[in-house]
Design a protein around this motif. Structure first.
Motif, PDB file in Angstrom:
ATOM      1  N   THR A  10       0.830  -1.203   0.000  1.00 63.19           N
ATOM      2  CA  THR A  10       0.000   0.000   0.000  1.00 63.19           C
ATOM      3  C   THR A  10       0.864   1.253   0.000  1.00 63.19           C
ATOM      4  OG1 THR A  10      -1.687  -1.180   1.247  1.00 63.19           O
ATOM      5  CG2 THR A  10      -1.841   1.213   1.219  1.00 63.19           C
ATOM      6  N   ALA A  11       1.872   1.270   0.829  1.00 62.80           N
ATOM      7  CA  ALA A  11       2.776   2.420   0.895  1.00 62.80           C
ATOM      8  C   ALA A  11       3.496   2.609  -0.436  1.00 62.80           C
ATOM      9  CB  ALA A  11       3.781   2.238   2.030  1.00 62.80           C
ATOM     10  N   LEU A  12       3.985   1.524  -1.023  1.00 65.50           N
ATOM     11  CA  LEU A  12       4.677   1.632  -2.312  1.00 65.50           C
ATOM     12  C   LEU A  12       3.745   2.142  -3.406  1.00 65.50           C
ATOM     13  CD1 LEU A  12       6.865  -1.608  -2.334  1.00 65.50           C
ATOM     14  CD2 LEU A  12       7.607   0.748  -2.019  1.00 65.50           C
ATOM     15  N   PHE A  13       2.498   1.693  -3.400  1.00 65.10           N
ATOM     16  CA  PHE A  13       1.520   2.162  -4.382  1.00 65.10           C
ATOM     17  C   PHE A  13       1.370   3.676  -4.310  1.00 65.10           C
ATOM     18  CE2 PHE A  13      -2.873   3.368  -5.311  1.00 65.10           C
ATOM     19  CZ  PHE A  13      -2.963   2.960  -6.637  1.00 65.10           C
ATOM     20  N   PHE A  14       1.144   4.204  -3.119  1.00 67.18           N
ATOM     21  CA  PHE A  14       0.941   5.638  -2.980  1.00 67.18           C
ATOM     22  C   PHE A  14       2.229   6.425  -3.230  1.00 67.18           C
ATOM     23  CE2 PHE A  14      -2.922   4.240  -0.805  1.00 67.18           C
ATOM     24  CZ  PHE A  14      -3.837   5.050  -1.464  1.00 67.18           C
ATOM     25  N   ILE A  15       3.368   5.872  -2.888  1.00 64.87           N
ATOM     26  CA  ILE A  15       4.640   6.532  -3.186  1.00 64.87           C
ATOM     27  C   ILE A  15       4.850   6.620  -4.695  1.00 64.87           C
ATOM     28  CG2 ILE A  15       7.150   6.230  -3.072  1.00 64.87           C
ATOM     29  CD1 ILE A  15       6.695   5.170  -0.184  1.00 64.87           C
ATOM     30  N   VAL A  16       4.567   5.541  -5.411  1.00 66.85           N
ATOM     31  CA  VAL A  16       4.730   5.549  -6.878  1.00 66.85           C
ATOM     32  C   VAL A  16       3.773   6.542  -7.521  1.00 66.85           C
ATOM     33  CG1 VAL A  16       4.407   4.150  -8.959  1.00 66.85           C
ATOM     34  CG2 VAL A  16       5.712   3.244  -7.045  1.00 66.85           C
ATOM     35  N   ILE A  17       2.518   6.575  -7.088  1.00 65.16           N
ATOM     36  CA  ILE A  17       1.560   7.541  -7.634  1.00 65.16           C
ATOM     37  C   ILE A  17       2.043   8.968  -7.354  1.00 65.16           C
ATOM     38  CG2 ILE A  17      -0.808   8.428  -7.504  1.00 65.16           C
ATOM     39  CD1 ILE A  17      -0.589   5.755  -8.936  1.00 65.16           C
ATOM     40  N   GLY A  18       2.530   9.227  -6.154  1.00 64.20           N
ATOM     41  CA  GLY A  18       3.061  10.553  -5.814  1.00 64.20           C
ATOM     42  C   GLY A  18       4.249  10.930  -6.674  1.00 64.20           C
ATOM     43  N   LEU A  19       5.152   9.980  -6.911  1.00 63.17           N
ATOM     44  CA  LEU A  19       6.314  10.247  -7.760  1.00 63.17           C
ATOM     45  C   LEU A  19       5.904  10.505  -9.214  1.00 63.17           C
ATOM     46  CD1 LEU A  19       8.888   7.647  -6.360  1.00 63.17           C
ATOM     47  CD2 LEU A  19       8.935  10.146  -6.126  1.00 63.17           C
ATOM     48  N   ILE A  20       4.904   9.763  -9.692  1.00 64.31           N
ATOM     49  CA  ILE A  20       4.411   9.989 -11.054  1.00 64.31           C
ATOM     50  C   ILE A  20       3.827  11.393 -11.168  1.00 64.31           C
ATOM     51  CG2 ILE A  20       2.601   9.341 -12.694  1.00 64.31           C
ATOM     52  CD1 ILE A  20       3.052   6.414 -11.831  1.00 64.31           C
ATOM     53  N   LEU A  21       3.022  11.806 -10.207  1.00 61.60           N
ATOM     54  CA  LEU A  21       2.436  13.142 -10.233  1.00 61.60           C
ATOM     55  C   LEU A  21       3.506  14.233 -10.137  1.00 61.60           C
ATOM     56  CD1 LEU A  21      -0.729  12.603  -8.012  1.00 61.60           C
ATOM     57  CD2 LEU A  21      -0.632  12.914 -10.486  1.00 61.60           C
ATOM     58  N   ALA A  22       4.499  14.039  -9.279  1.00 64.41           N
ATOM     59  CA  ALA A  22       5.586  15.017  -9.166  1.00 64.41           C
ATOM     60  C   ALA A  22       6.382  15.088 -10.472  1.00 64.41           C
ATOM     61  CB  ALA A  22       6.506  14.647  -7.999  1.00 64.41           C
ATOM     62  N   GLY A  23       6.656  13.925 -11.069  1.00 60.81           N
ATOM     63  CA  GLY A  23       7.378  13.895 -12.334  1.00 60.81           C
ATOM     64  C   GLY A  23       6.615  14.578 -13.454  1.00 60.81           C
TER      65      GLY A  23
END
Length: 90
Positions: A10-23
Protein backbone atom coordinates in the motif's frame (compact mmCIF):
# COMPACT_ATOMS: atom_id res chain seq x y z
CA UNK A 1 -0.06 6.87 11.11
CA UNK A 2 -1.40 4.33 13.57
CA UNK A 3 -4.98 5.00 12.41
CA UNK A 4 -4.44 3.08 9.18
CA UNK A 5 -2.89 -0.35 8.75
CA UNK A 6 -0.22 0.56 6.18
CA UNK A 7 1.36 -2.39 4.50
CA UNK A 8 4.43 -2.24 2.30
CA UNK A 9 2.46 -2.76 -0.97
CA UNK A 10 0.00 0.00 0.00
CA UNK A 11 2.78 2.42 0.90
CA UNK A 12 4.68 1.63 -2.31
CA UNK A 13 1.52 2.16 -4.38
CA UNK A 14 0.94 5.64 -2.98
CA UNK A 15 4.64 6.53 -3.19
CA UNK A 16 4.73 5.55 -6.88
CA UNK A 17 1.56 7.54 -7.63
CA UNK A 18 3.06 10.55 -5.81
CA UNK A 19 6.31 10.25 -7.76
CA UNK A 20 4.41 9.99 -11.05
CA UNK A 21 2.44 13.14 -10.23
CA UNK A 22 5.59 15.02 -9.17
CA UNK A 23 7.38 13.90 -12.33
CA UNK A 24 4.48 15.00 -14.52
CA UNK A 25 4.44 18.39 -12.77
CA UNK A 26 8.14 18.93 -13.41
CA UNK A 27 7.79 17.71 -17.02
CA UNK A 28 4.86 20.10 -17.65
CA UNK A 29 6.82 22.99 -16.12
CA UNK A 30 9.96 22.32 -18.17
CA UNK A 31 8.20 21.40 -21.41
CA UNK A 32 4.55 22.50 -21.63
CA UNK A 33 2.44 19.95 -23.45
CA UNK A 34 -0.25 20.42 -26.05
CA UNK A 35 -3.45 18.66 -26.92
CA UNK A 36 -3.24 15.84 -29.43
CA UNK A 37 -5.53 13.24 -30.89
CA UNK A 38 -4.57 9.59 -30.51
CA UNK A 39 -6.77 6.52 -30.53
CA UNK A 40 -8.91 7.93 -27.69
CA UNK A 41 -12.10 9.58 -29.00
CA UNK A 42 -11.12 12.99 -27.54
CA UNK A 43 -8.18 15.36 -27.77
CA UNK A 44 -6.06 14.93 -24.66
CA UNK A 45 -3.09 16.45 -22.88
CA UNK A 46 -0.45 14.50 -20.96
CA UNK A 47 -2.35 15.03 -17.71
CA UNK A 48 -5.60 13.82 -19.26
CA UNK A 49 -3.92 10.67 -20.54
CA UNK A 50 -2.30 10.07 -17.12
CA UNK A 51 -5.67 10.36 -15.38
CA UNK A 52 -7.40 8.09 -17.92
CA UNK A 53 -4.57 5.54 -17.81
CA UNK A 54 -4.65 5.40 -13.99
CA UNK A 55 -8.41 4.83 -14.00
CA UNK A 56 -8.27 2.18 -16.74
CA UNK A 57 -5.30 0.41 -15.12
CA UNK A 58 -7.04 0.31 -11.74
CA UNK A 59 -10.32 -1.02 -13.06
CA UNK A 60 -8.62 -3.47 -15.43
CA UNK A 61 -6.51 -4.79 -12.57
CA UNK A 62 -9.54 -5.40 -10.36
CA UNK A 63 -11.52 -7.00 -13.19
CA UNK A 64 -8.66 -9.28 -14.22
CA UNK A 65 -8.13 -10.43 -10.65
CA UNK A 66 -11.84 -10.90 -9.99
CA UNK A 67 -12.95 -12.51 -13.23
CA UNK A 68 -9.99 -14.48 -14.56
CA UNK A 69 -8.25 -15.82 -11.49
CA UNK A 70 -4.89 -14.84 -12.99
CA UNK A 71 -1.96 -14.46 -10.59
CA UNK A 72 -1.38 -10.99 -9.16
CA UNK A 73 1.78 -10.38 -11.21
CA UNK A 74 0.03 -11.16 -14.52
CA UNK A 75 -2.85 -8.77 -13.76
CA UNK A 76 -0.37 -6.11 -12.66
CA UNK A 77 1.69 -6.51 -15.83
CA UNK A 78 -1.44 -6.28 -18.01
CA UNK A 79 -2.63 -3.14 -16.17
CA UNK A 80 0.73 -1.41 -16.42
CA UNK A 81 0.95 -2.31 -20.11
CA UNK A 82 -2.50 -0.82 -20.72
CA UNK A 83 -1.49 2.38 -18.90
CA UNK A 84 1.71 2.69 -20.95
CA UNK A 85 -0.19 2.20 -24.21
CA UNK A 86 -2.70 4.89 -23.27
CA UNK A 87 0.04 7.32 -22.23
CA UNK A 88 2.03 6.75 -25.41
CA UNK A 89 -0.63 6.42 -28.14
CA UNK A 90 -3.86 7.53 -26.47
Amino acid sequence: MEWMAWTLPTALFFIVIGLILAGMTVWQTVSPGHQRKGFLPISTTRGDRLFISLLIAGYAHLLLLGLTGWPLWVATLASVTAAIVIMKWG
